[in-house]
Design a protein around this motif. Structure first.
Motif, mmCIF file in Angstrom:
data_model
loop_
_atom_site.group_PDB
_atom_site.id
_atom_site.type_symbol
_atom_site.label_atom_id
_atom_site.label_comp_id
_atom_site.label_asym_id
_atom_site.label_seq_id
_atom_site.Cartn_x
_atom_site.Cartn_y
_atom_site.Cartn_z
ATOM 1 N N LYS A 36 0.838 -1.202 0.000
ATOM 2 C CA LYS A 36 0.000 0.000 0.000
ATOM 3 C C LYS A 36 0.872 1.251 0.000
ATOM 4 C CE LYS A 36 -3.745 2.261 2.563
ATOM 5 N NZ LYS A 36 -4.676 2.164 3.714
ATOM 6 N N ARG A 37 1.943 1.214 0.776
ATOM 7 C CA ARG A 37 2.875 2.348 0.844
ATOM 8 C C ARG A 37 3.502 2.586 -0.529
ATOM 9 N NH1 ARG A 37 5.415 0.293 4.939
ATOM 10 N NH2 ARG A 37 7.410 -0.122 3.935
ATOM 11 N N GLU A 38 3.900 1.509 -1.179
ATOM 12 C CA GLU A 38 4.510 1.629 -2.506
ATOM 13 C C GLU A 38 3.520 2.198 -3.515
ATOM 14 O OE1 GLU A 38 5.542 -1.740 -5.581
ATOM 15 O OE2 GLU A 38 7.203 -1.567 -4.150
ATOM 16 N N ALA A 39 2.284 1.729 -3.455
ATOM 17 C CA ALA A 39 1.261 2.231 -4.377
ATOM 18 C C ALA A 39 1.024 3.721 -4.174
ATOM 19 C CB ALA A 39 -0.034 1.453 -4.181
ATOM 20 N N LEU A 40 1.069 4.175 -2.929
ATOM 21 C CA LEU A 40 0.926 5.600 -2.646
ATOM 22 C C LEU A 40 2.059 6.407 -3.274
ATOM 23 C CD1 LEU A 40 -0.244 5.755 1.082
ATOM 24 C CD2 LEU A 40 -1.410 6.766 -0.889
ATOM 25 N N ILE A 41 3.284 5.892 -3.149
ATOM 26 C CA ILE A 41 4.440 6.585 -3.735
ATOM 27 C C ILE A 41 4.275 6.698 -5.245
ATOM 28 C CG2 ILE A 41 6.928 6.425 -4.160
ATOM 29 C CD1 ILE A 41 7.168 5.068 -1.402
ATOM 30 N N VAL A 42 3.907 5.594 -5.884
ATOM 31 C CA VAL A 42 3.759 5.582 -7.342
ATOM 32 C C VAL A 42 2.659 6.544 -7.781
ATOM 33 C CG1 VAL A 42 3.095 4.163 -9.321
ATOM 34 C CG2 VAL A 42 4.657 3.249 -7.608
ATOM 35 N N ILE B 77 3.883 10.102 -7.513
ATOM 36 C CA ILE B 77 4.842 10.403 -8.581
ATOM 37 C C ILE B 77 4.098 10.644 -9.894
ATOM 38 C CG2 ILE B 77 6.657 9.409 -10.035
ATOM 39 C CD1 ILE B 77 7.787 8.063 -7.549
ATOM 40 N N GLU B 78 3.124 9.786 -10.169
ATOM 41 C CA GLU B 78 2.355 9.927 -11.414
ATOM 42 C C GLU B 78 1.597 11.255 -11.440
ATOM 43 O OE1 GLU B 78 0.005 6.400 -11.379
ATOM 44 O OE2 GLU B 78 1.558 5.173 -12.351
ATOM 45 N N ALA B 79 1.082 11.664 -10.286
ATOM 46 C CA ALA B 79 0.362 12.937 -10.214
ATOM 47 C C ALA B 79 1.300 14.110 -10.498
ATOM 48 C CB ALA B 79 -0.284 13.091 -8.835
ATOM 49 N N LEU B 80 2.513 14.072 -9.938
ATOM 50 C CA LEU B 80 3.506 15.118 -10.201
ATOM 51 C C LEU B 80 3.878 15.160 -11.677
ATOM 52 C CD1 LEU B 80 6.222 15.185 -7.367
ATOM 53 C CD2 LEU B 80 4.879 17.095 -8.233
ATOM 54 N N ALA B 81 4.090 13.974 -12.246
ATOM 55 C CA ALA B 81 4.477 13.902 -13.654
ATOM 56 C C ALA B 81 3.387 14.491 -14.549
ATOM 57 C CB ALA B 81 4.749 12.446 -14.035
ATOM 58 N N PRO C 122 4.824 8.074 3.440
ATOM 59 C CA PRO C 122 5.499 8.723 2.302
ATOM 60 C C PRO C 122 4.791 9.972 1.787
ATOM 61 C CG PRO C 122 4.233 6.828 1.542
ATOM 62 C CD PRO C 122 4.076 6.875 3.036
ATOM 63 N N THR C 123 5.578 10.989 1.540
ATOM 64 C CA THR C 123 5.103 12.181 0.840
ATOM 65 C C THR C 123 6.101 12.497 -0.264
ATOM 66 O OG1 THR C 123 3.987 13.095 2.777
ATOM 67 C CG2 THR C 123 4.572 14.642 1.025
ATOM 68 N N VAL C 124 5.626 12.465 -1.493
ATOM 69 C CA VAL C 124 6.488 12.715 -2.654
ATOM 70 C C VAL C 124 6.596 14.214 -2.898
ATOM 71 C CG1 VAL C 124 6.689 12.401 -5.151
ATOM 72 C CG2 VAL C 124 5.949 10.494 -3.709
ATOM 73 N N PRO D 199 16.220 19.621 -15.468
ATOM 74 C CA PRO D 199 16.901 19.992 -14.209
ATOM 75 C C PRO D 199 15.965 19.872 -12.995
ATOM 76 C CG PRO D 199 16.254 21.964 -15.362
ATOM 77 C CD PRO D 199 15.884 20.818 -16.269
ATOM 78 N N ASN D 200 15.364 18.712 -12.878
ATOM 79 C CA ASN D 200 14.423 18.465 -11.780
ATOM 80 C C ASN D 200 14.647 17.058 -11.227
ATOM 81 O OD1 ASN D 200 12.756 20.082 -14.111
ATOM 82 N ND2 ASN D 200 12.328 20.900 -12.067
ATOM 83 N N PHE D 201 14.157 16.841 -10.022
ATOM 84 C CA PHE D 201 14.209 15.510 -9.431
ATOM 85 C C PHE D 201 12.979 15.299 -8.555
ATOM 86 C CE2 PHE D 201 16.330 18.301 -6.377
ATOM 87 C CZ PHE D 201 15.756 17.918 -5.170
ATOM 88 N N VAL D 202 12.709 14.050 -8.244
ATOM 89 C CA VAL D 202 11.573 13.696 -7.392
ATOM 90 C C VAL D 202 12.090 12.804 -6.271
ATOM 91 C CG1 VAL D 202 9.416 12.385 -7.270
ATOM 92 C CG2 VAL D 202 9.830 13.932 -9.187
ATOM 93 N N SER D 203 11.655 13.081 -5.058
ATOM 94 C CA SER D 203 12.085 12.272 -3.923
ATOM 95 C C SER D 203 10.894 12.006 -3.006
ATOM 96 C CB SER D 203 13.214 12.970 -3.163
ATOM 97 O OG SER D 203 13.749 12.112 -2.168
ATOM 98 N N VAL D 204 11.142 11.245 -1.943
ATOM 99 C CA VAL D 204 10.078 10.843 -1.021
ATOM 100 C C VAL D 204 10.495 11.191 0.398
ATOM 101 C CG1 VAL D 204 8.611 8.960 -0.204
ATOM 102 C CG2 VAL D 204 9.459 8.948 -2.561
#
Length: 691
Positions: free
Chosen positions: A217-223, A226-230, A254-256, A295-300
């Motif tokens: 569930k935690r992994e699905a939240l991260i994904v 990330i998809e929302a940011l993208a 997790p908060t991306v 010039p961007n990155f995504v983290s958690v």
């Protein structure tokens, strides 16, 4: 009545790479425990975060299954004395089973009557059995272990709390000074202690305290974040599975978030930027829809949205410092030539018992030259291979690789192209390191593949000759992985690499330049190195074919590795044939007799010494098969060997191989030896289980 059971082990933060395998291990050990204890259940679900390993068992039975069985004792003639009274043996047997002699009855087994008693073992209650889970908790194994306080007990990290709940009842046991209870911990900074009234409340109660215990569930939240940011930024974000698992095992809530760096750093090669973000900072890199790095990155973050801007600023600052270093080294490295770097390798030790990296390159160049010619590389490829082998380690002394060791080979390719080397040579710089793991990517080009094999072979031979062989789980120089890489390359390229060919390549280099082998001259006994390579073939084929087939094909250690694999596949394809058993029986009988031939008996078969038509028929059949073998593939060779089944059967019905006449006996053994030589392509057929 079905029950729910919860077991949670609370710990100090576990290394991210340990979390998933440890969680899987706990599930398996609990499953094994319940099955061994005859406690039925419906499902076991795993939970894990950096601070906890947990399992929840659903549908757990009230008690163990009862056991009713018959226990066998002494024979009747021993159980009863001459007067028909119970003997001491019978009395002792019944007492040991918790019964009396009156409970004994007799049953016949293979013509003999034995004493038996019926035993009834009532199942224990689940809550009594579950207390023994202490042993399971203490038996978990981890790649890194530690002690704490004044304990001798070792574990991955100190145990801070234990929860063991059967529905609403605590199952009591302790590990060191930690007692089981119903209290668990919320998020280290955002949550509070949680007291569970019932096992069913887990993991919902934790979620209220900012802990998502379900790793999936935690992994699905991260994904999803990330998809929302993208989507919001029209970005393309490659979610690397390994990085995703690592990040997921670093957080409980997790908060991306997204950050950026100065566009000027995009002048640095993409590989350097990605390594800085992914490997060093655990960031996901960002590209546009055409795959161009942005010039961007995504983290958690392990937390919520509070003060997120401070977290972003801190991460940007750390990344910028690393990119400043990368920019500096990239500019400085280009001020020197490849020749300058190669010259510096003369003073860099590969190993103090083996020599310098420059000497290693010189040996590898000779080994690669030999293998390249044997494997049929073109003149152009051989020229590229020679150039690549003379410089392929140069990037090890560049500033960039000194700072970013993960980029060895990668920077070699980049710098080689910048300094005018052609594509084949530059690509070989990177492919020489492949595969970098047991299942890693393999070289695509023949030049890169030969260079990779040559380098790995030199390392294996050098360490073996220096007496630094792997032992048990100890393999500090990754020789097993390198040998596995050689075999995998042979399989992928369909190259006829074999233990004798590899040995010949080493001897070629040694004869050409013995000065390069001052402390590591090839040992006369080639068995350890040969067996080491065959063990890797065994490792790769272990899941592909039956064990007896595998043992059959690898028994002939002179065969090319790829031929052993094809032989195994061929035998596996035919093992269900109606004639397979008879064919193998005939060929193995031939092999056993052929083994009795002395060296002085070897030679050509003389038809003038035949005494029976069966000898002539077998001889003609063997000659035909031998001619077919010259151009046949393994499938065709096996089909050809099958045609010998009937001539061999007729031969043994009419011919006494071990004749008294020495010349006739030797001639017959030569015929059988010729057949045995033909079957050698499939290994030692005696190892096949054909019952």
């Amino acid at each position: 009545m079905a029950h729910t059971f919860l077991l949670e082990i609370g710990l100090e933060e576990i290394p991210a790479h340990v979390v998933t395998p440890s969680s899987q291990q706990l599930v398996q050990k609990v499953k094994n425990f319940l099955e061994a204890e005859r406690l039925s259940f419906e499902e076991i679900k795993a939970y894990s975060t950096p601070r906890r390993l947990a399992v929840k068992v659903f549908g757990l039975a009230d008690k163990q299954a009862d056991i009713e069985e018959e226990a066998k004792g002494p024979a009747k003639k021993i159980a009863l004395d001459a007067e028909g009274n119970w003997s001491k043996a019978a009395q002792g047997f019944s007492r040991g089973q918790g019964c009396t002699p009156d409970d004994i009855f007799f049953k016949e087994l293979k013509g003999v009557e034995y004493a038996y008693v019926k035993k009834f073992i009532p199942g224990r209650l689940a809550k009594e059995v579950l207390a023994d889970l202490k042993a399971v908790v203490m038996d978990l194994k981890f790649p890194t272990m530690m002690r704490w306080a004044d304990n001798d007990f070792e574990y991955v990290r100190p145990i801070k709390w234990l929860v063991a709940l059967l529905d609403d009842e605590v199952i009591s046991f302790n590990v060191l000074d930690v007692e089981t209870g119903r209290t668990t911990k919320g998020h280290r900074f955002l949550g509070e202690t949680v007291t569970l009234a019932h096992a069913d409340e887990y993991p919902a109660s934790l979620e209220s305290q900012k802990v998502i215990a379900d790793a999936k569930k935690r992994e699905a939240l991260i994904v999803s974040q990330i998809e929302a940011l993208a989507k919001a930024n029209a970005w393309d974000i490659k979610v690397d599975p390994d990085l995703l698992e690592e990040v997921n095992n670093l957080v409980e809530y997790p908060t991306v978030f997204a950050g950026s760096f100065a566009a000027k750093y995009l002048a640095i090669p993409d590989e350097v930027l990605i390594t800085s973000m992914k490997d060093h900072q655990r960031f996901f890199y960002v590209t546009d829809k055409d795959g161009k790095l942005l010039p961007n990155f995504v983290s958690v973050r392990n937390g919520d949205q509070e003060y997120l801007e401070n977290v972003i600023a801190g991460n940007e600052k750390v990344l910028t410092a690393r990119l400043e270093d990368a920019e500096f080294f990239y500019a400085e490295d280009q001020k020197q030539t490849i020749a300058d770097y190669v010259e510096r390798l003369k003073k860099v030790m590969f190993h103090d018992k083996i020599g310098t990296i420059y000497e290693k390159m010189e040996r590898v160049s000779l080994i690669a030259e030999f293998l390249g010619e044997k494997l049929g590389l073109s003149e152009t490829e051989l020229a590229d291979l020679k150039r690549a082998s003379q410089i392929y380690k140069f990037d090890l002394v560049t500033g960039m690789v000194g700072e970013f060791a993960e980029l060895q080979g990668v920077m070699g390719e980049i710098y080689a192209r910048l300094q005018g080397e052609n594509d084949a040579v530059a690509t070989a710089m990177r492919e020489e390191y492949m595969p970098i793991s047991a299942e890693g990517k393999l070289p695509k080009t023949d030049v890169g593949a030969v260079l990779s094999v040559a380098d790995k072979l030199d390392s294996i031979q050098a360490f073996f000759s220096a007496g630094m062989l792997p032992s048990g789980s100890n393999d500090p120089y990754a020789l097993r992985r390198q040998a596995l890489g050689i075999v995998r390359i042979a399989f992928a390229k369909d190259w006829a690499l074999s233990a004798p060919l590899l040995r010949a390549a080493i001897e070629y280099a040694f004869e050409k330049r013995p000065d390069l082998y001052k402390n590591i001259a090839p040992v006369k006994n080639e068995t350890p190195l040969r067996d080491f390579m065959i063990d890797r073939v065994h490792q790769l084929l272990n899941d592909e074919v039956r064990r007896d087939i595998l043992e059959t094909v690898i028994a002939n250690k002179e065969n090319p590795f790829v031929a052993e694999r094809k032989a195994a596949q061929t035998l596996a394809d035919h093992i269900e044939d109606e004639t397979f058993k008879e064919t193998i029986e005939a060929l193995t009988r031939v092999g056993r007799l052929a083994a009795k031939m002395d060296k002085e008996q070897k030679g050509e078969v003389d038809p003038a010494l035949f005494e029976d038509e069966a000898e002539q028929q077998l001889h003609q059949a063997v000659e035909t098969v031998a001619k077919e073998f010259a151009t046949a593939d393994l499938e065709e060779k096996f089909m050809a060997l099958q045609t010998l089944r009937e001539p061999i059967s007729q031969y043994f019905e009419k011919i006494m191989v071990m004749a008294e006449d020495e010349k006739i006996r030797a001639n017959r053994l030569r015929e059988l030896a010729k057949i045995a030589d033909l079957t050698a392509v499939f290994g030692e057929l005696d190892n096949l289980n054909i019952k």
